[in-house]
Motif scaffolding. Structure first.
Motif, PDB file in Angstrom:
ATOM      1  N   SER A 116       0.830  -1.199   0.000  1.00 48.57           N
ATOM      2  CA  SER A 116       0.000   0.000   0.000  1.00 48.57           C
ATOM      3  C   SER A 116       0.868   1.254   0.000  1.00 48.57           C
ATOM      4  O   SER A 116       1.987   1.258   0.526  1.00 48.57           O
ATOM      5  N   PHE A 117       0.363   2.313  -0.607  1.00 52.82           N
ATOM      6  CA  PHE A 117       1.052   3.597  -0.624  1.00 52.82           C
ATOM      7  C   PHE A 117       0.013   4.691  -0.517  1.00 52.82           C
ATOM      8  O   PHE A 117      -1.147   4.505  -0.864  1.00 52.82           O
ATOM      9  N   SER A 118       0.439   5.834   0.006  1.00 53.63           N
ATOM     10  CA  SER A 118      -0.513   6.938   0.175  1.00 53.63           C
ATOM     11  C   SER A 118      -0.639   7.722  -1.121  1.00 53.63           C
ATOM     12  O   SER A 118       0.112   7.521  -2.059  1.00 53.63           O
ATOM     13  N   GLY A 119      -1.577   8.631  -1.157  1.00 55.08           N
ATOM     14  CA  GLY A 119      -1.765   9.491  -2.323  1.00 55.08           C
ATOM     15  C   GLY A 119      -0.965  10.777  -2.225  1.00 55.08           C
ATOM     16  O   GLY A 119      -1.170  11.696  -3.007  1.00 55.08           O
ATOM     17  N   GLU A 157      15.667   7.676  -6.987  1.00 53.06           N
ATOM     18  CA  GLU A 157      14.951   8.209  -5.825  1.00 53.06           C
ATOM     19  C   GLU A 157      13.549   7.609  -5.722  1.00 53.06           C
ATOM     20  O   GLU A 157      13.071   7.310  -4.623  1.00 53.06           O
ATOM     21  N   VAL A 158      12.895   7.429  -6.851  1.00 51.43           N
ATOM     22  CA  VAL A 158      11.575   6.788  -6.862  1.00 51.43           C
ATOM     23  C   VAL A 158      11.690   5.373  -6.307  1.00 51.43           C
ATOM     24  O   VAL A 158      10.908   4.958  -5.443  1.00 51.43           O
ATOM     25  N   GLU A 159      12.684   4.627  -6.768  1.00 48.47           N
ATOM     26  CA  GLU A 159      12.886   3.256  -6.284  1.00 48.47           C
ATOM     27  C   GLU A 159      13.201   3.242  -4.793  1.00 48.47           C
ATOM     28  O   GLU A 159      12.745   2.351  -4.066  1.00 48.47           O
ATOM     29  N   ALA A 160      13.975   4.226  -4.311  1.00 49.13           N
ATOM     30  CA  ALA A 160      14.311   4.291  -2.883  1.00 49.13           C
ATOM     31  C   ALA A 160      13.064   4.557  -2.044  1.00 49.13           C
ATOM     32  O   ALA A 160      12.915   4.015  -0.943  1.00 49.13           O
ATOM     33  N   ASN A 161      12.142   5.367  -2.558  1.00 48.50           N
ATOM     34  CA  ASN A 161      10.930   5.711  -1.812  1.00 48.50           C
ATOM     35  C   ASN A 161       9.822   4.673  -1.928  1.00 48.50           C
ATOM     36  O   ASN A 161       9.067   4.460  -0.974  1.00 48.50           O
ATOM     37  N   TYR A 162       9.679   4.050  -3.091  1.00 47.03           N
ATOM     38  CA  TYR A 162       8.540   3.163  -3.340  1.00 47.03           C
ATOM     39  C   TYR A 162       8.917   1.714  -3.612  1.00 47.03           C
ATOM     40  O   TYR A 162       8.032   0.879  -3.760  1.00 47.03           O
ATOM     41  N   GLY A 163      10.193   1.429  -3.722  1.00 45.07           N
ATOM     42  CA  GLY A 163      10.618   0.074  -4.056  1.00 45.07           C
ATOM     43  C   GLY A 163      10.555  -0.141  -5.557  1.00 45.07           C
ATOM     44  O   GLY A 163      10.252   0.769  -6.325  1.00 45.07           O
ATOM     45  N   PHE A 164      10.844  -1.376  -5.965  1.00 46.51           N
ATOM     46  CA  PHE A 164      10.785  -1.682  -7.388  1.00 46.51           C
ATOM     47  C   PHE A 164       9.325  -1.872  -7.768  1.00 46.51           C
ATOM     48  O   PHE A 164       8.540  -2.420  -7.009  1.00 46.51           O
ATOM     49  N   PRO A 165       8.924  -1.405  -8.940  1.00 41.43           N
ATOM     50  CA  PRO A 165       7.505  -1.439  -9.316  1.00 41.43           C
ATOM     51  C   PRO A 165       6.995  -2.842  -9.608  1.00 41.43           C
ATOM     52  O   PRO A 165       7.755  -3.761  -9.874  1.00 41.43           O
ATOM     53  N   TYR A 166       5.666  -2.951  -9.594  1.00 37.07           N
ATOM     54  CA  TYR A 166       5.020  -4.196  -9.978  1.00 37.07           C
ATOM     55  C   TYR A 166       5.245  -4.462 -11.459  1.00 37.07           C
ATOM     56  O   TYR A 166       5.494  -5.589 -11.869  1.00 37.07           O
ATOM     57  N   ARG A 167       5.150  -3.396 -12.279  1.00 40.53           N
ATOM     58  CA  ARG A 167       5.401  -3.513 -13.720  1.00 40.53           C
ATOM     59  C   ARG A 167       6.285  -2.359 -14.166  1.00 40.53           C
ATOM     60  O   ARG A 167       6.197  -1.252 -13.642  1.00 40.53           O
ATOM     61  N   ALA A 168       7.108  -2.632 -15.147  1.00 35.83           N
ATOM     62  CA  ALA A 168       7.911  -1.601 -15.789  1.00 35.83           C
ATOM     63  C   ALA A 168       7.745  -1.781 -17.292  1.00 35.83           C
ATOM     64  O   ALA A 168       7.582  -2.898 -17.768  1.00 35.83           O
TER      65      ALA A 168
END
Length: 113
Positions: free
Chosen positions: A27-30, A44-55
């Motif tokens: 889960s992530f906030s809006g 920085e995106v990866e550091a904050n949200y992890g690796f994505p479900y899809r790329a």
């Protein structure tokens, strides 16, 4: 007697399955105030949200898609989707956020009046 115990066990586990929630993804906030267009990097995106479900690639731009799903009893589905596209220099080009969670919809419409 043994048959009755087996039936009770089956009924018990069936009730647990019917009344429990199932989730998929993190889960992530809006709140995406930490993302700045043409400034925030892919790292920085990866550091904050992890690796994505899809790329993937969207109109020639690298893109990440983060997904969170919650299935409530009797099939009610709620979902969040966060899509980020990156410039050629790996900074954020743009992003989109979609949610069917009631709290998120309230926040989205309150902040965008």
């Amino acid at each position: 007697m043994k048959k009755n115990i087996t039936q009770y066990i089956i009924i018990f586990f069936s009730l647990i399955l019917v009344t429990s929630c199932t989730t998929f993804g993190k889960s992530f906030s809006g709140d995406f105030s930490n993302i700045k267009i043409n400034s925030t990097t892919r790292s920085e995106v990866e550091a904050n949200y992890g690796f994505p479900y899809r790329a993937g690639i969207d109109n020639g731009f690298k893109s990440y898609i983060y997904v969170y799903l919650k299935v409530k009893p009797f099939g009610e589905l709620q979902s969040k989707e966060f899509v980020i596209r990156f410039n050629e220099n790996d900074t954020v080009k743009d992003y989109a956020y979609y949610s069917s969670f009631e709290n998120d919809k309230k926040i989205i419409f309150e902040t965008n009046k």
